[in-house]
Scaffold this motif. Structure first.
Motif, PDB file in Angstrom:
ATOM      1  N   UNK A 389     -25.700  -0.785  16.178  1.00  9.66           N
ATOM      2  CA  UNK A 389     -24.809  -1.144  17.368  1.00  9.66           C
ATOM      3  C   UNK A 389     -25.350  -1.952  18.266  1.00  9.66           C
ATOM      4  N   UNK A 390     -26.829  -1.814  18.323  1.00 12.65           N
ATOM      5  CA  UNK A 390     -27.611  -2.437  19.497  1.00 12.65           C
ATOM      6  C   UNK A 390     -28.310  -3.704  18.945  1.00 12.65           C
ATOM      7  N   UNK A 391     -28.784  -3.762  17.790  1.00 13.36           N
ATOM      8  CA  UNK A 391     -29.706  -4.512  17.155  1.00 13.36           C
ATOM      9  C   UNK A 391     -29.103  -5.403  16.036  1.00 13.36           C
ATOM     10  N   UNK A 392     -29.532  -6.646  15.833  1.00 13.59           N
ATOM     11  CA  UNK A 392     -29.241  -7.537  14.862  1.00 13.59           C
ATOM     12  C   UNK A 392     -29.672  -7.117  13.510  1.00 13.59           C
ATOM     13  N   UNK A 393     -28.757  -6.965  12.414  1.00 13.60           N
ATOM     14  CA  UNK A 393     -29.171  -6.354  11.237  1.00 13.60           C
ATOM     15  C   UNK A 393     -30.436  -7.135  10.277  1.00 13.60           C
ATOM     16  N   UNK A 394     -30.240  -8.688  10.500  1.00 16.23           N
ATOM     17  CA  UNK A 394     -31.211  -9.364   9.626  1.00 16.23           C
ATOM     18  C   UNK A 394     -32.649  -9.241  10.382  1.00 16.23           C
ATOM     19  N   UNK A 395     -32.720  -9.583  11.531  1.00 13.45           N
ATOM     20  CA  UNK A 395     -34.007  -9.674  12.216  1.00 13.45           C
ATOM     21  C   UNK A 395     -34.442  -8.343  12.921  1.00 13.45           C
ATOM     22  N   UNK A 396     -33.528  -7.348  13.062  1.00 17.34           N
ATOM     23  CA  UNK A 396     -33.894  -6.024  13.976  1.00 17.34           C
ATOM     24  C   UNK A 396     -34.249  -6.404  15.379  1.00 17.34           C
ATOM     25  N   UNK A 397     -33.981  -7.408  15.954  1.00 16.17           N
ATOM     26  CA  UNK A 397     -33.995  -7.920  17.231  1.00 16.17           C
ATOM     27  C   UNK A 397     -32.563  -7.274  18.032  1.00 16.17           C
ATOM     28  N   UNK A 398     -32.875  -7.081  19.448  1.00 17.17           N
ATOM     29  CA  UNK A 398     -31.415  -6.859  19.961  1.00 17.17           C
ATOM     30  C   UNK A 398     -30.620  -7.736  19.781  1.00 17.17           C
ATOM     31  N   UNK A 399     -29.243  -7.280  19.662  1.00 18.04           N
ATOM     32  CA  UNK A 399     -27.743  -8.025  19.881  1.00 18.04           C
ATOM     33  C   UNK A 399     -27.507  -8.623  21.061  1.00 18.04           C
ATOM     34  N   UNK A 400     -26.317  -9.396  21.115  1.00 17.72           N
ATOM     35  CA  UNK A 400     -25.775  -9.827  22.274  1.00 17.72           C
ATOM     36  C   UNK A 400     -25.536  -8.729  23.390  1.00 17.72           C
ATOM     37  N   UNK A 401     -24.977  -7.612  22.792  1.00 19.40           N
ATOM     38  CA  UNK A 401     -24.486  -6.517  23.545  1.00 19.40           C
ATOM     39  C   UNK A 401     -25.834  -5.949  24.194  1.00 19.40           C
ATOM     40  N   UNK A 402     -26.770  -5.564  23.460  1.00 20.73           N
ATOM     41  CA  UNK A 402     -28.085  -5.060  23.990  1.00 20.73           C
ATOM     42  C   UNK A 402     -28.765  -5.820  25.204  1.00 20.73           C
ATOM     43  N   UNK A 403     -28.747  -7.287  24.644  1.00 26.00           N
ATOM     44  CA  UNK A 403     -29.196  -8.060  25.489  1.00 26.00           C
ATOM     45  C   UNK A 403     -28.578  -8.271  27.060  1.00 26.00           C
ATOM     46  N   UNK A 404     -27.070  -8.005  26.871  1.00 23.38           N
ATOM     47  CA  UNK A 404     -26.573  -7.931  28.048  1.00 23.38           C
ATOM     48  C   UNK A 404     -26.857  -6.702  28.975  1.00 23.38           C
TER      49      UNK A 404
END
Length: 820
Positions: A389-404
């Motif tokens: 829910x908090x990470x991008x599935x491709x890169x494993x980096x935080x996604x927009x929600x987590x960055x927020x």
């Protein structure tokens, strides 16, 4: 133990020498050496009747050695008693109980110490009174015998407790009072010994009296011990279950199971053997370390465990490999075996009764391990879902929600007095060309490498996230100045610009970077991200770096105010949903409706969707907005179904919604809460939605398809790779864009496009929908070409829920009347 044994032996030798020098003696019994031989035999045999009170894997020994000891005190000199007790008793330990090594040395020294204590106490009380007088055994002699035996038992209990406390359980001193309860039995056996001695000195009654006393005492003794063993087993089982209840985590629980099983069964080794395919994984506890060791078994050594793995307990007798027991243990879906091996010398070996006890332990352990395993799996699944829910599935980096969330925490620190921070939005230039020319695999590899480069370069100084597609965001603490933000942007752009080798290719990516700094450009996460995004688009025009400037966003005050109003409207559920009917052109029956969000601003009136939807996209509000529309649409559909209209309802998805890994779970919960079947929901996506992140989008679509939800591709024909994508996606429907439909009655080129789209959709077993139908000729043409569903102003404009229900009732009645 070695030092204590040596000390005990030295003390015993010293006492014997002192007694020999003092010349303390006792009258010789009739029979001379025969009595001495009998005394030695009794000391030898009584060691065979020793029963051990278990204390973890140590034990306190109880026997009937008071009989020969009383005989010795009353009939022999002290030195003889000490020597015969140590030598004959030691021989019994070797021959009857099989003791060797340091344990044998300790127990022989203990026998000598007991004899010394008994002799000293006895002669101190009797003051050298003769053991047998003309009137028989005197009162002081009887009292001396009792006190001597009690003192010897107490000294033995203290010494054994000390050894167990040092080598096995430091808490053993707490159990000393329980060990001293055997004093009552010492009094009983001493009484029997005195009676036996008196009988032995009267030849006429000696055989009968000795035999009667011995049999009665032996039977009572065995009954007492059997009862005690039964109670001890119940107590051990109860203690085992309490220990399991106190363990946390499956690894700690396994250690407790092994430790307690080893103690209860008095074994040198305990292990849990779990089947992993064809291999057996051993978790073994042995020695005094208290830490289990894990290893893989070998087919030859583990062959004897196979029956236990199949459900049958196994008792392996003593042999070259040592004695052992194994019982099946099941927790969850795992096949396992609980094993104890190498029974301790004083335990008497493994028996069928002990095998049943081990089976009871395994049942309790299996239930506890099953619960712990389930909790561990649920915790792992929750962690994985939280990560998705908090990470991008491709890169494993935080996604927009987590960055927020990270940005919100950083801004709180700035408000608390920290200098400032910078938000950088990076977009890869010409990424779409790389994707189209080299394929999505190469594009995905490029995105992963760029993300990893940024993360490695920051090295904990800041955080990098992937927003989707080729867009990344960086959060970096700075002094809050624009210069620091631009310097960080130039540094990161240089990192991205380095050539990247992917297989045989060497790519030269470039990034456009937009910068916004806090608190100068805002202290709200949405505003700051949006400002950095505005700067990034300006940077793409100039192919470089741009700092946010209000001139880049001329309507920013109005737009920001509108964003704030939109946020409040979404939070309060003030947005409404309108429904545009979808009709089968061949029968005129209504088959569904498209749900469309509508916003009536309290001051500005109706806000067009093409205005507030992009605002929602850029401000992070599109996700709650989508959930709101989904919930309203499904509740309306359920009301239609209760009124007898089995329709499907379509809801549009934004690119960011499709990239959220939690979407399928949320859709499933909404379907269940509203009582709708999955087939009743159609989710409409655009080609640009898929191209933002093909891998992540496809994964989410496949999970939605597995639920039974139908997928429609909207605006079909306006993209660049629709035909190729149709083969890969789990689609049910294609929706021809209205730009081709509205002029189909007048333009032969649009007719060709629509005809091709209908034929292609049907060839792929897809439902074909045409939107934007505004006149009867277009309606008739689409019906003739075999289009499955149409929608447009000719049928109805989008209507509020109540008006749509009324329209549906009237239209359905008219259609029934016409075609009935």
């Amino acid at each position: 133990m070695g030092l204590l044994t040596a000390s005990m032996g030295a003390a015993s030798a010293a006492v014997a020498l002192v007694l020999a020098a003092d010349g303390v003696a006792a009258p010789a019994l009739p029979g001379g050496l025969w009595w001495l031989a009998g005394l030695a035999v009794l000391f030898f045999l009584t060691e065979g009747f020793t029963v051990h009170v278990r204390v973890r894997r140590g034990a306190h020994g109880i026997n009937v050695s008071e009989f020969p000891m009383v005989f010795g005190l009353l009939g022999f000199d002290p030195v003889t008693v000490i020597l015969v007790r140590a030598l004959a008793g030691g021989a019994g330990l070797v021959a009857v109980r099989g003791q060797r090594g340091t344990k044998l040395a300790f127990n022989v020294a203990l026998l000598a110490v007991q004899a010394c204590v008994g002799v000293l106490v006895f002669h101190a009380v009797t003051a050298h009174e003769l053991g047998i007088s003309a009137g028989g055994v005197g009162l002081r002699t009887v009292l001396g015998a009792y006190l001597a035996m009690i003192a010897a038992d107490v000294v033995a209990a203290v010494l054994v407790t000390a050894v167990i406390a040092v080598h096995d359980d430091p808490g053993e001193w707490r159990r000393l009072p329980a060990a001293l309860r055997s004093t009552g039995l010492v009094v009983a056996t001493t009484t029997g010994a005195l009676i036996s001695f008196l009988a032995a000195t009267e030849p006429q009654w000696a055989p009968a009296l000795i035999g009667i006393v011995a049999v009665v005492l032996l039977l009572a003794y065995r009954a007492y011990i059997a009862l005690g063993d039964g109670n001890a087993e119940v107590e051990q089982l109860y203690g085992f279950t309490r220990a399991l209840d106190g363990a946390r985590g499956i690894d700690e629980l396994v250690a407790v199971v092994l430790d307690r099983a080893r103690d209860v069964l008095r074994a040198g080794t305990a292990e849990l053997v779990v089947a992993h395919g064809e291999e057996l994984r051993h978790t073994r506890l042995t020695g005094q370390s208290g830490r289990p060791a894990v290893s893989l078994g070998s087919p030859g050594a583990d062959a004897w465990l196979r029956p236990a793995l199949l459900g049958s307990p196994v008792l392996r007798p003593a042999g070259p490999a040592g004695d052992a027991m194994a019982v099946p243990l099941v927790f969850g879906e795992r096949r396992a075996v609980l094993v104890v091996a190498d029974s301790l010398t004083d335990a008497g070996g493994f028996t069928e009764a002990k095998l049943r006890l081990l089976g009871a332990l395994a049942n309790h352990a299996g239930a506890a391990l099953g619960r712990a395993d389930l909790v561990d799996r649920l915790r792992r699944e929750a962690d994985e879902k939280q990560h998705l829910a908090l990470h991008d599935p491709l890169s494993g980096l935080p996604n927009r929600r987590h960055f927020h969330d990270l940005l919100d925490a950083g801004l709180q620190a700035v408000r608390a007095g920290e200098p400032g921070l910078a938000v950088l939005v990076l977009d890869l230039d010409r990424f779409k060309e790389i994707n189209d020319a080299l394929g999505h695999e190469t594009g995905d590899a490029l995105l992963c490498e760029v993300g990893e480069r940024l993360r490695a370069h920051l090295d904990g100084r800041g955080r990098v996230a992937r927003f989707g597609g080729d867009e990344f965001a960086v959060l970096l603490p700075t002094d809050g100045s624009p210069e620091a933000g631009l310097a960080a942007a130039a540094e990161l752009a240089g990192v991205v610009d380095q050539p990247i080798r992917i297989g045989p290719l060497v790519l030269a990516p470039r990034a456009s970077v937009g910068v916004a700094v806090a608190p100068l450009h805002g202290d709200d996460p949405e505003i700051l991200i949006r400002h950095a995004d505005v700067a990034m688009y300006a940077a793409k025009e100039s192919h470089g770096l741009r700092l946010y400037d209000s001139e880049l966003d001329r309507n920013s005050p109005q737009r920001l105010a509108l964003i704030a109003d939109l946020r409040r409207a979404v939070e309060r559920g003030e947005l409404t949903v309108a429904y545009q009917p979808k009709v089968d052109p061949r029968t005129g029956r209504v088959v569904g409706a498209e749900a469309l969000a509508r916003w009536h601003h309290p001051e500005q009136g109706p806000i067009p969707p093409d205005v507030f939807i992009p605002l929602a996209e850029h401000s992070g509000l599109v996700w709650p907005l989508t959930l709101h529309v989904l919930d309203r649409a499904l509740r309306s559909r359920a009301e239609w179904a209760r009124a007898g209209h089995d329709l499907h309802v379509a809801v549009n998805l934004s690119p960011n919604s499709l990239l959220d890994a939690a979407l399928p779970d949320l859709v499933a919960r909404l379907l269940e809460a509203t009582g709708n079947p999955a087939r009743a929901l159609t989710l409409e996506i655009t080609e640009s939605t898929i191209l933002t992140d093909p891998a992540g989008s496809l994964a989410t679509l496949e999970r939605l398809h597995a639920l039974g939800v139908e997928i429609s591709i909207d605006d079909f024909g306006t993209g660049y790779s629709s035909l190729g994508r149709l083969r890969e996606l789990p689609l049910h429907e294609v929706k021809i864009d209205k730009s081709f439909v509205q002029r189909v009655a007048a333009d032969h080129r649009d007719r060709a496009v629509v005809r091709s789209a209908v034929q292609l959709g049907h060839a792929l077993d897809l439902r074909v929908v045409a939107e934007g139908v505004e006149d009867a000729d277009t309606y008739a043409y689409l019906a003739a070409e075999g289009c499955d569903v149409v929608q447009g102003y000719l049928l109805s404009r989008p209507l509020p829920a109540e008006e749509f229900t009324a329209w549906l009732h009237i239209h359905s009645r008219n259609v029934t009347h016409t075609f009935g």
